[in-house]
Scaffold this active site. Structure first.
Site, short mmCIF file in Angstrom:
data_model
loop_
_atom_site.label_atom_id
_atom_site.label_comp_id
_atom_site.label_asym_id
_atom_site.label_seq_id
_atom_site.Cartn_x
_atom_site.Cartn_y
_atom_site.Cartn_z
N GLN A 131 51.65 38.20 51.25
CA GLN A 131 50.26 37.85 51.01
C GLN A 131 50.17 36.60 50.14
OE1 GLN A 131 48.32 40.49 48.24
NE2 GLN A 131 46.31 40.20 49.19
N TYR A 133 47.74 34.79 48.40
CA TYR A 133 46.40 34.65 47.81
C TYR A 133 46.49 33.90 46.47
CZ TYR A 133 43.58 37.81 50.83
OH TYR A 133 42.89 38.39 51.85
N SER A 134 47.14 34.53 45.46
CA SER A 134 47.09 34.01 44.08
C SER A 134 47.80 32.67 43.95
CB SER A 134 47.76 34.99 43.12
OG SER A 134 47.24 36.27 43.27
N SER A 166 54.44 38.81 46.49
CA SER A 166 55.40 39.91 46.55
C SER A 166 56.30 39.78 47.76
CB SER A 166 54.66 41.26 46.63
OG SER A 166 53.94 41.48 45.44
N GLU A 249 43.41 46.59 50.71
CA GLU A 249 44.51 46.57 49.74
C GLU A 249 44.20 47.51 48.57
OE1 GLU A 249 45.35 42.73 48.02
OE2 GLU A 249 47.12 43.48 46.97
N GLU A 374 39.56 45.19 35.18
CA GLU A 374 38.30 44.60 34.69
C GLU A 374 37.48 44.06 35.87
OE1 GLU A 374 41.30 43.95 33.40
OE2 GLU A 374 41.13 44.82 31.41
C1 FAD Z 1 53.04 43.57 40.84
C2 FAD Z 1 52.16 42.48 41.31
C3 FAD Z 1 52.23 42.08 42.63
C4 FAD Z 1 51.40 41.04 43.07
N1 FAD Z 1 51.53 40.65 44.38
C5 FAD Z 1 50.77 39.63 44.83
C6 FAD Z 1 50.93 39.15 46.18
O1 FAD Z 1 51.73 39.67 46.94
N2 FAD Z 1 50.16 38.13 46.58
C7 FAD Z 1 49.25 37.53 45.76
O2 FAD Z 1 48.57 36.62 46.23
N3 FAD Z 1 49.07 37.93 44.48
C8 FAD Z 1 49.84 38.97 43.99
N4 FAD Z 1 49.69 39.39 42.68
C9 FAD Z 1 48.78 38.67 41.80
C10 FAD Z 1 47.53 39.43 41.39
O3 FAD Z 1 46.61 39.48 42.45
C11 FAD Z 1 46.95 38.73 40.16
O4 FAD Z 1 47.89 38.89 39.10
C12 FAD Z 1 45.63 39.32 39.71
O5 FAD Z 1 44.62 39.07 40.67
C13 FAD Z 1 45.17 38.78 38.35
O6 FAD Z 1 45.21 37.38 38.33
P1 FAD Z 1 45.98 36.61 37.14
O7 FAD Z 1 47.35 37.20 37.02
O8 FAD Z 1 45.88 35.15 37.43
O9 FAD Z 1 45.21 36.98 35.82
P2 FAD Z 1 43.87 36.29 35.27
O10 FAD Z 1 42.89 36.15 36.38
O11 FAD Z 1 44.24 35.08 34.52
O12 FAD Z 1 43.33 37.40 34.28
C14 FAD Z 1 43.85 37.56 32.94
C15 FAD Z 1 43.05 38.67 32.25
O13 FAD Z 1 41.65 38.28 32.14
C16 FAD Z 1 40.82 39.29 32.72
N5 FAD Z 1 39.68 38.67 33.40
C17 FAD Z 1 39.69 37.57 34.20
N6 FAD Z 1 38.46 37.33 34.68
C18 FAD Z 1 37.64 38.28 34.17
C19 FAD Z 1 36.24 38.56 34.30
N7 FAD Z 1 35.44 37.80 35.08
N8 FAD Z 1 35.73 39.64 33.65
C20 FAD Z 1 36.55 40.43 32.87
N9 FAD Z 1 37.88 40.19 32.70
C21 FAD Z 1 38.42 39.14 33.35
C22 FAD Z 1 41.71 40.00 33.73
O14 FAD Z 1 41.24 41.31 33.99
C23 FAD Z 1 43.05 39.99 33.02
O15 FAD Z 1 43.13 41.05 32.11
C24 FAD Z 1 50.50 40.42 42.20
C25 FAD Z 1 50.42 40.83 40.86
C26 FAD Z 1 51.24 41.85 40.41
C27 FAD Z 1 51.15 42.27 38.98
#
Ligand code: FAD
Length: 390
Positions: A131, A133-134, A166, A249, A374
């Site tokens: 996937q 996305y991020s 992942s 998902e 969140e």
């Molecule tokens: C085990 C694992 C597997 C993953 N696999 C994939 C994958 O296969 N493909 C993929 O694309 N992504 C993957 N991800 C990424 C995952 O989707 C992101 O980590 C997740 O969406 C959070 O984004 P970030 O890490 O950039 O954190 P951030 O967006 O930077 O967030 C940091 C903190 O701020 C808080 N926050 C941010 N915005 C807000 C808001 N508006 N209101 C309240 N709180 C907020 C969040 O809740 C978090 O606690 C994976 C992540 C993990 C941990």
């Protein structure tokens, strides 16, 4: 109807008895017990036989239409199959982002050629998907993504970077969000592309964790040529597909605590700690385990109800955020309790001592992946509870 279901149940039971070998009826205990499929999968003979038998009947995806490799089963028959598999302790033959995420999105948004090309190969476990996305700078705020796909006539030229992808280094294909119109408002210029990970210009760099494992990667795209026919839906409308896929998902991640093919907490506790008369010898743990199992049972019923109420084939929508939030809290709690049950033995790190400590650490990521708690609480406030100002 009930009679037809009874007949189906009896036939299903007999077929499972004949085709699910003893090895495939033991609980999943370590990573290598999980079958992800794909071109480079290395499966034991028993895993291969079980996957081929189930895939051949379309029972890896029982509700998908038969013409796309599914079992063509009704909701009721799918439930019967699941309950018979649970009764036998049968493992899931295939774990797959294709089944949990891409498949539902293709069934709704893909054209006929895309469905016929990709869905049967997902159902048989032939192609493993990841996937995309991020990105650095686009996690919770996913619509800020910057990976670009430039229209070059018969193909798109993709450049950019994804992160936390992942198993990208083990995947055959990627479903990927790209920006096709940099001038449009951020949610509108996004498109949904599919491409082969062996395409020239795709590279991955595994991210090594403190546990020593590398479950996810940085993924780089450097002038990757993607044929135009690999775009799903309409150019610039990929955000709708992205959100729909996320609901599937989230539902899948939320269902993790109730996943079959493993022992219940009380079974593990009785085996590890023993009984005092007829009850578990540790009184404190006893009440924590009972509370967890009641919550898990109630959650299982809620999940069934929500799925029953969902429109046929459309998924559960914003309620998936509720399932994800509560399901991941439950799974984290289950892992905490398993650590308490195991005591110091649960801290063993190498294969000879089991993988409990790793599973406990891994569970901490459940409330981040697929959208953080969140973000899901925000969605529940806005779309489920419709709170003012949310
Ligand atoms: C085990 C694992 C597997 C993953 N696999 C994939 C994958 O296969 N493909 C993929 O694309 N992504 C993957 N991800 C990424 C995952 O989707 C992101 O980590 C997740 O969406 C959070 O984004 P970030 O890490 O950039 O954190 P951030 O967006 O930077 O967030 C940091 C903190 O701020 C808080 N926050 C941010 N915005 C807000 C808001 N508006 N209101 C309240 N709180 C907020 C969040 O809740 C978090 O606690 C994976 C992540 C993990 C941990």
């Amino acid at each position: 109807m009930t009679e037809a279901l009874d007949i189906f149940r009896a036939e299903t039971r007999a077929w499972l008895e004949a085709n699910c070998t003893a090895e495939m009826r033991t609980p999943i205990a370590r990573d290598s017990d999980v079958v992800w499929g794909g071109r480079n999968a290395s499966l034991s003979e028993a895993q291969r036989q079980w996957l081929d038998a189930m895939g051949g009947r379309g029972w890896t995806v029982p509700e998908w239409p038969a013409e796309y490799g599914g079992g063509g089963l009704s909701k009721d028959k799918t439930k019967v199959l699941a309950s018979e598999m649970r009764g036998l302790g049968a493992r899931s033959p295939l774990s797959s982002f294709g089944i949990w995420m891409l498949g539902p999105a293709l069934l709704k948004y893909g054209n006929e050629a895309q469905k016929l090309e990709h869905l049967p190969r997902i159902a048989r476990g032939e192609i493993r998907w990841c996937q995309g996305y991020s990105e650095p700078g686009a996690g919770s705020d996913l619509a800020s993504l910057r990976t670009s796909a430039e229209d070059r006539g018969d193909h798109y030229l993709v450049n950019g970077q994804k992160v936390w992808t992942s198993y990208a280094d083990q995947a055959d294909w990627i479903f990927c969000l790209v920006r096709t119109d940099p001038a449009a408002p951020k949610h509108l210029g996004i498109s949904f592309l599919l491409f082969d990970m062996t395409s020239p210009g795709v590279s991955t760099s595994p991210i090594r964790l403190i546990s020593g494992a590398s479950p996810f990667c940085q993924t780089f795209f450097d002038d990757v040529r993607v044929p135009k026919e690999n775009l799903v839906g309409t150019p610039g409308k990929g955000w709708d597909i992205a959100k729909y896929l996320l609901t599937h998902e989230r539902e899948m991640i939320g269902a993790m605590d109730s996943a079959g093919g493993r022992d219940s907490l009380s079974q593990v506790a009785v085996r590890t700690l023993g009984l005092d008369g007829e009850v578990l010898s540790d009184a404190g743990l006893r009440s924590d385990i009972v509370r967890h199992e009641i919550d898990a049972w109630a959650f299982g019923l809620t999940m069934e109800r929500v799925k029953d109420e969902a429109k046929a084939g459309q998924g559960v929508g914003a309620l998936s955020s509720m399932l994800k939030y509560f399901g991941t809290e439950l799974n984290k709690q289950r892992q905490e309790l398993l650590m308490s049950i195991g005591g110091t033995d649960a801290l063993a790190w190498d294969d000879d001592g089991g993988d409990q400590a790793r599973a406990w650490l891994r569970s901490r990521a459940n409330s981040i992946e697929g959208g953080t708690s969140e973000i899901n609480l925000n969605i529940i406030a806005k779309r489920v509870l419709q709170l003012p100002g949310a």
